[in-house]
Each structure stands twice: as C-alpha cells, then as structure tokens.
Design a protein around this motif. Sequence first.
Motif, PDB file in Angstrom:
ATOM      1  N   GLN A 236       0.835  -1.035  -0.187  1.00  0.00           N
ATOM      2  CA  GLN A 236      -0.091   0.005   0.125  1.00  0.00           C
ATOM      3  C   GLN A 236       1.043   1.252  -0.166  1.00  0.00           C
ATOM      4  O   GLN A 236       0.429   2.295  -0.669  1.00  0.00           O
ATOM      5  N   LEU A 237       2.030   1.183   0.514  1.00  0.00           N
ATOM      6  CA  LEU A 237       2.866   2.193   0.868  1.00  0.00           C
ATOM      7  C   LEU A 237       3.842   2.463  -0.486  1.00  0.00           C
ATOM      8  O   LEU A 237       4.178   3.580  -0.639  1.00  0.00           O
ATOM      9  N   GLU A 238       4.110   1.215  -1.134  1.00  0.00           N
ATOM     10  CA  GLU A 238       5.181   1.163  -2.233  1.00  0.00           C
ATOM     11  C   GLU A 238       4.547   1.311  -3.441  1.00  0.00           C
ATOM     12  O   GLU A 238       5.519   1.274  -4.592  1.00  0.00           O
ATOM     13  N   LEU A 239       3.554   0.534  -3.947  1.00  0.00           N
ATOM     14  CA  LEU A 239       3.032   0.546  -5.222  1.00  0.00           C
ATOM     15  C   LEU A 239       1.893   1.041  -5.589  1.00  0.00           C
ATOM     16  O   LEU A 239       0.989   1.013  -6.530  1.00  0.00           O
ATOM     17  N   ASP A 240       1.627   2.271  -4.979  1.00  0.00           N
ATOM     18  CA  ASP A 240       0.374   3.054  -5.449  1.00  0.00           C
ATOM     19  C   ASP A 240       0.407   3.299  -6.952  1.00  0.00           C
ATOM     20  O   ASP A 240      -0.465   3.214  -7.603  1.00  0.00           O
ATOM     21  N   ALA A 241       1.426   4.049  -7.617  1.00  0.00           N
ATOM     22  CA  ALA A 241       1.470   4.435  -8.789  1.00  0.00           C
ATOM     23  C   ALA A 241       1.202   3.077  -9.949  1.00  0.00           C
ATOM     24  O   ALA A 241       0.576   3.319 -10.794  1.00  0.00           O
ATOM     25  N   THR A 242       1.971   2.066  -9.434  1.00  0.00           N
ATOM     26  CA  THR A 242       1.940   0.873 -10.375  1.00  0.00           C
ATOM     27  C   THR A 242       0.612   0.420 -10.282  1.00  0.00           C
ATOM     28  O   THR A 242      -0.115  -0.035 -11.468  1.00  0.00           O
ATOM     29  N   ALA A 244      -2.260   1.976  -9.644  1.00  0.00           N
ATOM     30  CA  ALA A 244      -3.101   3.046 -10.241  1.00  0.00           C
ATOM     31  C   ALA A 244      -2.931   2.588 -11.955  1.00  0.00           C
ATOM     32  O   ALA A 244      -4.064   2.826 -12.402  1.00  0.00           O
ATOM     33  N   ASP A 245      -1.832   2.337 -12.366  1.00  0.00           N
ATOM     34  CA  ASP A 245      -1.844   2.256 -13.579  1.00  0.00           C
ATOM     35  C   ASP A 245      -2.443   1.104 -14.264  1.00  0.00           C
ATOM     36  O   ASP A 245      -3.168   0.895 -15.560  1.00  0.00           O
ATOM     37  N   ILE A 246      -2.462  -0.102 -13.560  1.00  0.00           N
ATOM     38  CA  ILE A 246      -3.126  -1.358 -13.857  1.00  0.00           C
ATOM     39  C   ILE A 246      -4.541  -1.115 -13.887  1.00  0.00           C
ATOM     40  O   ILE A 246      -5.336  -1.624 -14.656  1.00  0.00           O
ATOM     41  N   ILE A 247      -4.994  -0.522 -12.926  1.00  0.00           N
ATOM     42  CA  ILE A 247      -6.467  -0.337 -12.755  1.00  0.00           C
ATOM     43  C   ILE A 247      -6.889   0.573 -13.765  1.00  0.00           C
ATOM     44  O   ILE A 247      -7.997   0.428 -14.496  1.00  0.00           O
ATOM     45  N   ARG A 248      -6.227   1.885 -14.133  1.00  0.00           N
ATOM     46  CA  ARG A 248      -6.439   2.759 -15.200  1.00  0.00           C
ATOM     47  C   ARG A 248      -6.718   1.930 -16.655  1.00  0.00           C
ATOM     48  O   ARG A 248      -7.650   2.097 -17.304  1.00  0.00           O
ATOM     49  N   LYS A 249      -5.817   0.831 -16.880  1.00  0.00           N
ATOM     50  CA  LYS A 249      -6.155   0.218 -18.116  1.00  0.00           C
ATOM     51  C   LYS A 249      -7.016  -0.905 -18.260  1.00  0.00           C
ATOM     52  O   LYS A 249      -7.434  -1.227 -19.123  1.00  0.00           O
ATOM     53  N   CYS A 261     -10.707  -3.790  -6.939  1.00  0.00           N
ATOM     54  CA  CYS A 261      -9.468  -4.391  -7.497  1.00  0.00           C
ATOM     55  C   CYS A 261      -8.147  -3.842  -6.914  1.00  0.00           C
ATOM     56  O   CYS A 261      -7.043  -4.489  -6.760  1.00  0.00           O
ATOM     57  N   ARG A 262      -8.141  -2.484  -6.235  1.00  0.00           N
ATOM     58  CA  ARG A 262      -6.950  -2.300  -5.521  1.00  0.00           C
ATOM     59  C   ARG A 262      -6.597  -3.312  -4.261  1.00  0.00           C
ATOM     60  O   ARG A 262      -5.301  -3.607  -4.388  1.00  0.00           O
ATOM     61  N   VAL A 263      -7.614  -3.539  -3.806  1.00  0.00           N
ATOM     62  CA  VAL A 263      -7.522  -4.518  -2.467  1.00  0.00           C
ATOM     63  C   VAL A 263      -6.915  -5.751  -3.039  1.00  0.00           C
ATOM     64  O   VAL A 263      -5.965  -6.316  -2.526  1.00  0.00           O
ATOM     65  N   GLY A 264      -7.616  -6.212  -4.434  1.00  0.00           N
ATOM     66  CA  GLY A 264      -7.218  -7.635  -4.782  1.00  0.00           C
ATOM     67  C   GLY A 264      -5.609  -7.679  -5.369  1.00  0.00           C
ATOM     68  O   GLY A 264      -4.656  -8.458  -5.085  1.00  0.00           O
ATOM     69  N   LEU A 265      -5.280  -6.378  -5.869  1.00  0.00           N
ATOM     70  CA  LEU A 265      -3.698  -6.171  -6.210  1.00  0.00           C
ATOM     71  C   LEU A 265      -2.906  -6.128  -5.041  1.00  0.00           C
ATOM     72  O   LEU A 265      -1.833  -6.798  -5.285  1.00  0.00           O
ATOM     73  N   LEU A 266      -3.221  -5.656  -4.130  1.00  0.00           N
ATOM     74  CA  LEU A 266      -2.247  -5.682  -2.790  1.00  0.00           C
ATOM     75  C   LEU A 266      -2.117  -6.845  -2.004  1.00  0.00           C
ATOM     76  O   LEU A 266      -1.158  -7.205  -1.696  1.00  0.00           O
ATOM     77  N   ASN A 267      -3.372  -7.774  -2.294  1.00  0.00           N
ATOM     78  CA  ASN A 267      -3.372  -8.980  -1.635  1.00  0.00           C
ATOM     79  C   ASN A 267      -2.338  -9.630  -2.404  1.00  0.00           C
ATOM     80  O   ASN A 267      -1.721 -10.638  -2.181  1.00  0.00           O
ATOM     81  N   TYR A 268      -2.351  -9.705  -3.932  1.00  0.00           N
ATOM     82  CA  TYR A 268      -1.649 -10.145  -4.626  1.00  0.00           C
ATOM     83  C   TYR A 268       0.027  -9.891  -4.561  1.00  0.00           C
ATOM     84  O   TYR A 268       0.689 -10.936  -4.475  1.00  0.00           O
ATOM     85  N   PHE A 269       0.302  -8.737  -4.333  1.00  0.00           N
ATOM     86  CA  PHE A 269       1.482  -8.332  -3.894  1.00  0.00           C
ATOM     87  C   PHE A 269       2.073  -8.886  -2.635  1.00  0.00           C
ATOM     88  O   PHE A 269       3.108  -9.569  -2.301  1.00  0.00           O
ATOM     89  N   ALA A 270       1.151  -9.225  -1.505  1.00  0.00           N
ATOM     90  CA  ALA A 270       1.532  -9.608  -0.311  1.00  0.00           C
ATOM     91  C   ALA A 270       1.846 -11.208  -0.394  1.00  0.00           C
ATOM     92  O   ALA A 270       2.767 -11.614   0.115  1.00  0.00           O
ATOM     93  N   GLY A 271       0.809 -11.602  -1.368  1.00  0.00           N
ATOM     94  CA  GLY A 271       1.195 -13.228  -1.383  1.00  0.00           C
ATOM     95  C   GLY A 271       2.461 -13.629  -2.167  1.00  0.00           C
ATOM     96  O   GLY A 271       3.330 -14.205  -1.949  1.00  0.00           O
ATOM     97  N   ALA A 272       3.023 -12.585  -3.180  1.00  0.00           N
ATOM     98  CA  ALA A 272       3.947 -12.582  -4.064  1.00  0.00           C
ATOM     99  C   ALA A 272       5.204 -12.298  -3.171  1.00  0.00           C
ATOM    100  O   ALA A 272       6.529 -12.788  -3.315  1.00  0.00           O
ATOM    101  N   LEU A 273       5.177 -11.424  -2.133  1.00  0.00           N
ATOM    102  CA  LEU A 273       6.138 -10.969  -1.368  1.00  0.00           C
ATOM    103  C   LEU A 273       6.645 -12.081  -0.285  1.00  0.00           C
ATOM    104  O   LEU A 273       7.642 -12.470   0.024  1.00  0.00           O
ATOM    105  N   VAL A 274       5.513 -12.658   0.425  1.00  0.00           N
ATOM    106  CA  VAL A 274       5.770 -13.744   1.467  1.00  0.00           C
ATOM    107  C   VAL A 274       6.366 -15.003   0.774  1.00  0.00           C
ATOM    108  O   VAL A 274       6.859 -15.600   1.403  1.00  0.00           O
TER     109      VAL A 274
END
Length: 470
Positions: A236-242, A244-249, A261-274
Amino acid sequence: MAPPKLYIGRKIRELRESHNATQVVFAERIGISTSYLNQVENNQRPVSAAVLLALAENFQIDIASISASDGDRLLSALNEALADPLFDSYSPSLQELKLVTQNAPGFARALISCHQAYRRNSEQLASLDDTLGRGASAAEPTPYEEVRDFFHFVDNYVHVIDVEAERLAADLGIGERESSAALAKHLETRHGVRVVQTGADEDLIRRFDSKSRLLFLNPYSPPATRTFQTAFQIGQLELDATIADIIRKANFRSSEAKDICRVGLLNYFAGALVLPYQPFLAAAKELRHDLELLCARFGAGMEQVAHRLSTLQRPGHKGAPIFFARIDRAGNITKRHSAAKLQFARFGSACPLWNVHQAFETPGRIIRQLAETPDGIRYLCIATEISKGGRGFNTPHQRYAISLGCEISYAGDFVYADGLELTNRAAFEPIGISCRICERPQCPQRAVPPVKTRLVIDHHKRGALPYALP
C-alpha cells in the motif's frame, strides 16, 4: 492419435508487431514464405514444429508458452454462454468456437458480457425484484464480478507486481530467514511505520493509523495472517503508482470496482512477497507440492500456499498448471482460478461429486480424488477444510474448503498422487462442471436437467431422477 494442429495466428502476429517487422522481413527471418506467414497469422494454416523451433531460435521465446492454449478459459466461458436456451437455434462446433476465441478474443468477451447481463436481468425479472428500475441498471455486472473476471482473464498472474515483490523479497532475505521480523523492520526503516498489537477488544485484523505511523495487528490472528497483513501494508505504501496504472488500463465501470481491484492487487503483492516466485517455485518442485511442508518452510497459511501455486504462470518459468478454488458450506465458490483445462461454472453450484464438498466432513485432513470430466480429461484433486476467525469461544468461525489439483499428466509432480492408481481408468470418479451444462445421462446427484437436452418422461418408470436423458 495425431497431435492437435496448432493455430496460433494471433500470437504470431503480436510477436511480429512487437518487433516492428513487416511480414516479408519476419518470414525471411524464420525461413518461410510470406504467403505461408500470412496464412498462419489468419489461422488458415497451422504452425509446424519447424516454425516453432525457428521462432524460439530467432526470438528467444518459450515454445511451451507460445504454443499453450491460453484461450481455454475463454473457450470454456463462451461455450457455457452459448449453451443457454437463448441460443437454441445455433449450436456452434468446437472448431468454430476455437476460431472465434483465437482470432477475435475481444468479440468473445463482449458476447460473454452480454450474456451475463441478460442472465442478471432475467433473474431479476423472474424474482420480481423490487429494485428493478432503481439506480444503476441491473444489466451491468457487479463491481465484484468485474474484478473477478479481470483476474480470471489475466491468468491470475500480474507480472509487474510479481517481479517487484520478488525483488523486494530478495533484498529482505524472505525465504531465508523469518519473514515477519524482516517485513516489520523494512516498514520501520523505510517508511517510519511501527508494527504494534491491537487491544484484545478490537475485532480487526489490521488497522493503519497514518498520523501516528502505527500498523495495528490483532495478536490473536495466526502468525501467517499477521505476516501477510504486514506485506499488504508495504504494498500500500510502495506500489500506489503501479497499481493505479493497472487499474486505469482495466477500464472498470465504477469507482467501487476500482477499489475492490486495488485490494485484490495488494493481496496479490502480499502473497508474492511472502512467497517469492523463484524460491517458491523451486521449493514446490523439490517438495512435490506438499502443502504442509510449503507452509512450514515459508511460514504461510494453507490457503496462501494453495492460492500462490495457482499463480505460478510467469512466461518462460511456469509451474505446473493448477486449478484452485475456495468454497463455502452452501456450495458457493468464493475464489476460483484455473491454469489447467478445468474451468469453473460461472452460474450455479459446483458438482456435488467433487471431493471439495467432502472436506467439511473430515476437518484437518487432506483428501484426494481421481476425477474425470465429461470431456474425458482426468484430474488429481486435493481438498481440505480450513477455519478462519475463532479468536475466543464467542467469536464466529468462518469455515471453507479449498481445492486444488492438476491434469493427470502432471500428477507425478505431486506427493498426493503416491499410491493412487493413475493408469486405472476405473479409479476415476465422474464429475462435471455444473449440472446445467453437464450432459452425463446417468448421474444420481443431478440437481437440474442440462439446458440443451431433451427430456424423456416415462410415466410407467421411475429411476433416481424423474426423467431420462436421451
């Protein structure tokens, strides 16, 4: 049996255009005539093995990736839509459907969207819903459905987020040392955010106070949940611009869909980080997809591991094609994704013969099933029950069953195949996708007749069902 002919004209055309090459230049580079290339791009002729090898040699592509039938889920969704009685006068052949999904995927998705709108409108009219005519049109998909379809059609793999998560995981040593402490330290040193425990009376999993720069985590949540929520906050703190661009497209219809979708993408990031891509993929292969061992190695939960396995679809570095689903006790599929040929029904409940339903009867155990769908494809299915919540005697428990599996040709990569009769066809139980599109004539568990099959009624006979299928 001869191998199926490979019609991938759209992929070839996209590859050529990505290199800004004319048909003449591209054809010369891979050693074929311009006329042949033109026929291939228009799916008038299949691609030969020699052409695939030339493409791999000259453009450094993964043959398996470019030749994979990534239109299977689109083909399945289109086939289900056209099974509706609305289209009784038209029964397209499988080849026709393949031509549409391969050559005009945008048109196929538009038709599916129209059918979904028709279904929603019809269901509201049938139930005399008193909200018909108020506010937003009932023919529009719900924001949740929009987001679900977004992830479905990107193969549940978001490259830019996955790569960024893997880079950060490598910097922090995730997978090599305890993740929770490393993530908490990163939050504090990089963002000045300190992780603290909430009070015992607070019924939240995570709460971020931007003014005090405190991230509150519930101390009664499982450690894997607290680690995941810390990773979510980093995203949430580091991927805001990235994001936002995915959601715009994605061109969502509403701000609500964008937020979901923003929540879904942040969940995706969390899973990919862990569970960073390459280390997790290597561990999955080494441990033969043993869910419990993967949970122990990465300090993750069972659902996190199972879901992550279904996202290992990076071009050139794919894992085994796995399907994944989460189902509640009422039979509702609350999460779903399939990188295998098995596709889940968009309407109605899941097949009652599928072993995921049995998981509720055996909590704490992993159960196995060899299954065969009506198209003759056989699968190894794994299911287990999971419980969420339960922080104290009076706290409600959320109970789900999760299922994952693969086509039988990949079963040897799974520890759960050990001891099963993989070569004995009689060992495979017949399952379907949904009763409304399953045409198995002898199924005692059938809930409703298939929508495009004539029923045979004999008033002098009665079997398990009050009708027979021809």
